[in-house]
Design a protein around this motif. Sequence first.
Motif, PDB file in Angstrom:
ATOM      1  N   TYR A  37      89.379  70.560 123.320  1.00 34.64           N
ATOM      2  CA  TYR A  37      91.210  70.229 123.461  1.00 34.64           C
ATOM      3  C   TYR A  37      91.867  69.075 123.155  1.00 34.64           C
ATOM      4  N   SER A  38      91.212  67.568 123.729  1.00 34.34           N
ATOM      5  CA  SER A  38      91.362  66.318 122.899  1.00 34.34           C
ATOM      6  C   SER A  38      92.444  66.566 122.195  1.00 34.34           C
ATOM      7  N   ASN A  39      91.612  66.904 120.955  1.00 37.50           N
ATOM      8  CA  ASN A  39      91.716  66.664 119.514  1.00 37.50           C
ATOM      9  C   ASN A  39      93.339  67.311 119.509  1.00 37.50           C
ATOM     10  N   HIS A  40      93.907  68.168 120.575  1.00 36.34           N
ATOM     11  CA  HIS A  40      95.153  68.819 120.096  1.00 36.34           C
ATOM     12  C   HIS A  40      95.804  67.769 120.396  1.00 36.34           C
ATOM     13  N   PHE A  41      95.617  67.385 120.786  1.00 39.92           N
ATOM     14  CA  PHE A  41      96.590  65.768 121.531  1.00 39.92           C
ATOM     15  C   PHE A  41      96.622  65.082 120.179  1.00 39.92           C
ATOM     16  N   ALA A  42      95.879  65.456 119.314  1.00 35.93           N
ATOM     17  CA  ALA A  42      96.491  63.985 117.760  1.00 35.93           C
ATOM     18  C   ALA A  42      97.393  64.573 116.842  1.00 35.93           C
ATOM     19  N   PHE A  43      97.380  66.541 117.377  1.00 38.46           N
ATOM     20  CA  PHE A  43      98.903  66.815 116.588  1.00 38.46           C
ATOM     21  C   PHE A  43     100.386  66.390 117.289  1.00 38.46           C
ATOM     22  N   VAL A  44      99.631  66.610 118.903  1.00 38.81           N
ATOM     23  CA  VAL A  44     101.547  65.528 119.136  1.00 38.81           C
ATOM     24  C   VAL A  44     101.388  64.165 119.338  1.00 38.81           C
ATOM     25  N   VAL A  45     100.459  63.024 118.691  1.00 38.32           N
ATOM     26  CA  VAL A  45     101.220  61.781 118.370  1.00 38.32           C
ATOM     27  C   VAL A  45     101.226  61.750 116.760  1.00 38.32           C
ATOM     28  N   ASP A  46     101.041  62.865 115.707  1.00 33.44           N
ATOM     29  CA  ASP A  46     101.696  63.269 114.309  1.00 33.44           C
ATOM     30  C   ASP A  46     103.331  64.263 114.750  1.00 33.44           C
ATOM     31  N   PHE A  47     103.271  63.507 116.091  1.00 34.61           N
ATOM     32  CA  PHE A  47     104.522  64.744 116.068  1.00 34.61           C
ATOM     33  C   PHE A  47     105.827  65.195 114.552  1.00 34.61           C
ATOM     34  N   TRP A  48     105.715  64.154 113.917  1.00 29.77           N
ATOM     35  CA  TRP A  48     107.020  64.182 112.953  1.00 29.77           C
ATOM     36  C   TRP A  48     106.179  65.190 111.583  1.00 29.77           C
TER      37      TRP A  48
END
Length: 379
Positions: A37-48
């Motif tokens: 689940y923590s890896n999904h946060f990477a998609f939020v950080v790279d939101f563009w």
Amino acid sequence: MFQLLPGHIQPTGHRTRKSRLVTKDGHCNIEFGNIEYSNHFAFVVDFWTTFVEIRWRFVLLLFVAAFTGSWFMFSLLWYWIAKSNGDLTVQNRTEGHVRCIDNIDGLTTAFLYSLETQTTIGYGGRALTGHCAGTVALIIIQSLVGVFINCFMCGMILAKISLPKKRAKTVTFSNTAVICLKKGSLCLLIRVANLRKTLLIGSQIYGKLLRTTTTPDGETIILDQVDVDFMVDAGKDNLFFVCPLTLYHVINRSSPFYELSADTLPLQDFELVVFLDGTAESTSSSCQVRTSYIPQEIQWGYSFLPIISRTKSGKYRVDFSNFSKSVQVTTPHCVNCFETDIDQRTPNKENHINRLKLGIDNLGFQVIDIPDPVDITKM
């Protein structure tokens, strides 16, 4: 030695059910599972990148939600200010009451005022009076938020429209590959065409052979990758991609197809992925086109039909109706058969060359001994 071989390929239009890693139109058939689940946060950080790569249906949903949501959120704030100041009609206003906002009588009119403010419509019926400092600060904040949303949504839509993979849609590969003789060697041939008149600058083409292999240690490697070099008559780098090109791979001892034959090819389990990298001349954006071929899509003993001709007016014409069509030609049964035939012909040719170098015996020619000359010089 050579003979016509029946083609091992399914009829045109029949879809094979074999699974592919890369589809014919270049999409990768792969999915990721058991991601933390923590890896999904990477998609939020790279939101563009996430927003640019999502589907158009979600882009349109985000577009509507961003504007409508901001209008509604600020309408609640305008309604709260009007209610706190006693500007609503249902409230008992005292004589000489100073309003913060004119003509806001409820949540509906507050929403309309929020929409008019953010979109800079300004009908004139609802407006600030200027007597409340909080309303001045809120209208500044809403104007800045509206500008930010406009810039972000316009930039995202423009970036999504100009994605280089859209340019890749106008580059096409032949539906099948063929194996035949070319320049005295057994080669695997494919065709690629650029459907636009604008060129792809710095085009490079290469291939990867994907197959399951087993190491000497007993380890099974799924999707083991082997390089496959392709070239054209002018080389393999910086292709002049103004018309359809026929790319070929020479099947020699260093080729991964060296052990194949016309009979064993349809029984193989591999996938040949072909890549074409280039830079669009009009947009200067890099793009990659890819497709794949499985053994059932490789025709042994066939050659592509010609598609380029010259008209009476002097122009070159490309007939795309024959782009993927092939004709049966004389082809060796396997690479070993081809090399064996060459080896059998080579000694006879070498003997003929040696005889030319050594000459021919002349039976009428006699060899006589000549004595050494006598020195008659006297001192």
